[in-house]
Design a protein around this motif. Structure first.
Motif, PDB file in Angstrom:
ATOM      1  N   LYS A  23       0.826  -1.217   0.000  1.00  9.19           N
ATOM      2  CA  LYS A  23       0.000   0.000   0.000  1.00  9.19           C
ATOM      3  C   LYS A  23       0.859   1.266   0.000  1.00  9.19           C
ATOM      4  O   LYS A  23       0.455   2.301  -0.498  1.00  9.19           O
ATOM      5  CB  LYS A  23      -0.928  -0.007   1.216  1.00  9.19           C
ATOM      6  CG  LYS A  23      -1.836  -1.239   1.228  1.00  9.19           C
ATOM      7  CD  LYS A  23      -3.197  -0.963   1.820  1.00  9.19           C
ATOM      8  CE  LYS A  23      -4.084  -2.202   1.808  1.00  9.19           C
ATOM      9  NZ  LYS A  23      -4.484  -2.638   0.477  1.00  9.19           N
ATOM     10  N   GLU A  60       3.541   4.069  -0.974  1.00  9.22           N
ATOM     11  CA  GLU A  60       3.936   4.526  -2.314  1.00  9.22           C
ATOM     12  C   GLU A  60       5.359   4.065  -2.653  1.00  9.22           C
ATOM     13  O   GLU A  60       6.258   4.131  -1.817  1.00  9.22           O
ATOM     14  CB  GLU A  60       3.870   6.051  -2.404  1.00  9.22           C
ATOM     15  CG  GLU A  60       4.008   6.519  -3.847  1.00  9.22           C
ATOM     16  CD  GLU A  60       4.094   8.028  -3.976  1.00  9.22           C
ATOM     17  OE1 GLU A  60       3.158   8.613  -4.544  1.00  9.22           O
ATOM     18  OE2 GLU A  60       5.101   8.614  -3.519  1.00  9.22           O
ATOM     19  N   GLU A 101       0.034  -0.955  -4.979  1.00 10.96           N
ATOM     20  CA  GLU A 101      -1.224  -0.226  -5.172  1.00 10.96           C
ATOM     21  C   GLU A 101      -1.032   1.280  -5.280  1.00 10.96           C
ATOM     22  O   GLU A 101      -1.925   1.990  -5.733  1.00 10.96           O
ATOM     23  CB  GLU A 101      -2.183  -0.565  -4.028  1.00 10.96           C
ATOM     24  CG  GLU A 101      -2.555  -2.044  -4.057  1.00 10.96           C
ATOM     25  CD  GLU A 101      -3.573  -2.426  -3.012  1.00 10.96           C
ATOM     26  OE1 GLU A 101      -3.763  -1.663  -2.042  1.00 10.96           O
ATOM     27  OE2 GLU A 101      -4.178  -3.501  -3.175  1.00 10.96           O
ATOM     28  N   SER A 102       0.125   1.769  -4.829  1.00 15.10           N
ATOM     29  CA  SER A 102       0.382   3.207  -4.910  1.00 15.10           C
ATOM     30  C   SER A 102       1.787   3.410  -5.479  1.00 15.10           C
ATOM     31  O   SER A 102       2.782   3.059  -4.848  1.00 15.10           O
ATOM     32  CB  SER A 102       0.261   3.816  -3.507  1.00 15.10           C
ATOM     33  OG  SER A 102       0.669   5.151  -3.547  1.00 15.10           O
ATOM     34  N   PRO A 149       0.879   8.415 -10.855  1.00 12.95           N
ATOM     35  CA  PRO A 149      -0.515   8.322 -10.420  1.00 12.95           C
ATOM     36  C   PRO A 149      -1.400   7.648 -11.465  1.00 12.95           C
ATOM     37  O   PRO A 149      -1.212   7.836 -12.665  1.00 12.95           O
ATOM     38  CB  PRO A 149      -0.926   9.786 -10.228  1.00 12.95           C
ATOM     39  CG  PRO A 149       0.344  10.551 -10.151  1.00 12.95           C
ATOM     40  CD  PRO A 149       1.391   9.775 -10.878  1.00 12.95           C
ATOM     41  N   ARG A 199      -1.393   0.948 -11.112  1.00 13.44           N
ATOM     42  CA  ARG A 199      -0.833  -0.012 -10.160  1.00 13.44           C
ATOM     43  C   ARG A 199       0.208  -0.844 -10.916  1.00 13.44           C
ATOM     44  O   ARG A 199       0.217  -0.837 -12.146  1.00 13.44           O
ATOM     45  CB  ARG A 199      -1.944  -0.921  -9.616  1.00 13.44           C
ATOM     46  CG  ARG A 199      -2.979  -0.162  -8.791  1.00 13.44           C
ATOM     47  CD  ARG A 199      -4.140  -1.047  -8.397  1.00 13.44           C
ATOM     48  NE  ARG A 199      -5.044  -1.288  -9.513  1.00 13.44           N
ATOM     49  CZ  ARG A 199      -5.981  -2.230  -9.520  1.00 13.44           C
ATOM     50  NH1 ARG A 199      -6.132  -3.015  -8.472  1.00 13.44           N
ATOM     51  NH2 ARG A 199      -6.769  -2.390 -10.566  1.00 13.44           N
TER      52      ARG A 199
END
Ligand SMILES: Cc1cc2nc3c(=O)[nH]c(=O)nc-3n(C[C@H](O)[C@H](O)[C@H](O)COP(=O)(O)O)c2cc1C
Length: 440
Positions: A22, A24, A48-49, A53, A56
């Motif tokens: 999770k 970044e 997921e981060s 932006p 994934r």
């Protein structure tokens, strides 16, 4: 049957084979460093981060036979036989009107590859590299489709360096288009079902559509959609698709790149791919594969294991075989019927697969999927004075400036025939079923 990468990730998660990150992360070195940890655990990983932006990133979907076994709905030991069974029933892909990969469409100046989380894998890599892109192209004369995987170096907003050299089929197709003075159109699918990657990594006769193999492995037609900017079709459920042209007669330096042998391939003049359209699903998952990782090796191994299995079946009672952890070495277990038979097995294997350099033949009681067990058999059963088959000046791995891959060694690591009283392996009753945790 899982339709796409997403449903495969779900299946892996229900089998406790998926790690979710999770926090970044950076595609430059941080992601590949964490990928190595996931590889050690034998699990897929989903970032997921990511510091790009909207995307994934995933890796190590098939870093073990256990994962493949899930997708093939069989046991890890029987995957090769299942591959052969499925591929023997060819199923053609089908073209449908639309698919999730069209959820976002960008064309021309809207395309910006710097938005993708293309991963920089190794210290001396020339830059970010797309390593899990399934490249689709068509022969200009017959219109038959070819599907392969080719590394691509990020070079700019809409520009990638791409390596495609004959006798690899994509290289042959490029030469044909060049003779016509035309650019080679390609489409690249990123974020794919493992069967599509397996099919793309398979070397079949020129003119065979690898999407037929992919459909056969699925036991149903792979659904394709037409591209936006080129006359090609791509998997409808891919996460991301790049479409464009390989410029004729244009060569630019590409590399260095940390390749599957764990070395850097040097800078070479290679082709240039100009991306004209980019389509992707909502909340897209960018897939990456570290060259030479267990995942890469498993993808490259399976079709070659199937080829070897079929060739060796002609000469011996083969039990199992493995091209992991390196596709230049194979362990094959047989039920030996005659002394000397293991050398015939090695010869058959070398004949069937030219890159093979080492072939260790073991008895049926040795686990070919456990390199320690294979070493044990070599140490306790092989006879170096009599049990070796050396082949000189043979065809091997082609990029070989130092002639390291032009000889081959077969090793008979089987016990003497009919001597099982001497060579029966000792066992501890109950050792497989007892759980230490129950005693702590
Ligand atoms: C993850 C992965 C990356 C690969 N990268 C390359 C590559 O950069 N260049 C290459 O020639 N082959 C690469 N391969 C192997 C080819 O995809 C494979 O040899 C394929 O069968 C060639 O296609 P063809 O049968 O159409 O010639 C890669 C395979 C995998 C699984």
């Amino acid at each position: 049957m899982q339709k796409d990468l997403r449903s495969c990730l779900q299946l892996l998660e229900t089998s406790d084979l998926l790690l979710r990150v999770k926090k970044e992360v950076n595609p430059r070195f941080e992601i590949p460093a964490l990928m190595k940890k996931a590889e050690k655990q034998g699990k897929a990983i989903l970032f997921e981060s990511v510091k790009r932006p909207g995307f994934r990133v995933t890796n190590n979907i098939c870093g073990s036979r256990k994962a493949f076994a899930l997708f093939f709905e069989t046991s890890p030991e029987k995957i090769v036989q299942e591959w052969i069974r499925r591929v023997n029933h060819p199923i053609k892909p089908e073209v449908c009107s639309s698919g999730p990969v069209k959820e976002t469409i960008k064309k021309g100046s809207e395309v910006d590859l710097s938005e993708l989380p293309i991963v920089t894998h190794c210290a001396k890599d020339a830059g970010p590299y797309i390593t899990a892109g399934i490249v689709v192209a068509k022969d200009p004369e017959t219109g038959t489709r070819n599907v392969s995987i080719n590394r691509m170096q990020y070079k700019g907003k809409n520009k990638l360096g791409i390596r495609m050299m004959p006798p690899q089929h994509l290289g042959l197709i490029r030469e044909k288009w060049e003779k016509k003075g035309k650019p080679l159109e390609i489409a690249v699918a990123i974020g794919s079902h493992p069967f599509d990657i397996l099919a793309a990594a398979t070397t079949v006769a020129y003119g065979t559509d690898e999407f037929t193999i992919s459909s056969s492995l699925r036991k149903e037609p792979l659904q394709l959609v037409k591209c936006e900017a080129v006359d090609l079709e791509v998997p409808a459920f891919a996460e991301i698709v790049l479409e464009g042209e390989v410029l004729p007669e244009v060569w630019e330096p590409e590399g260095p790149f940390g390749d599957f042998m764990q070395y850097y391939v040097p800078v070479m003049d290679n082709n240039v791919f100009i991306v004209k359209a980019l389509t992707h699903r909502k909340d897209p998952i960018y897939q990456t594969i570290q060259a030479g990782s267990l995942e890469d090796t498993h993808y490259l191994a399976l079709s070659r294991e199937a080829r070897l299995y079929q060739a060796v079946s002609q000469v011996a009672d083969i039990q199992a075989l493995s091209l992991v952890p390196t596709i230049l070495g194979c362990a094959i277990s047989i039920r030996k019927r005659f002394e000397g038979e293991p050398k015939n097995v090695a010869a058959a294997a070398f004949g069937a697969y030219s890159w093979l350099k080492y072939c260790v033949v073991v008895d049926h009681d040795v686990n070919v999927f456990d390199i320690n067990d294979v070493w044990w058999a070599m140490a306790t059963r092989s006879r170096p004075d009599r049990g070796l088959l050396i082949m000189e000046n043979a065809l091997g791995f082609p990029r070989d400036p130092f002639h390291i891959h032009t000889s081959k060694l077969g090793i008979d690591a089987t016990a003497p025939l009919n001597q099982w009283e001497e060579f029966e392996r000792k066992t501890v009753p109950g050792a497989d079923d007892i759980h230490l945790e129950d005693y702590l």
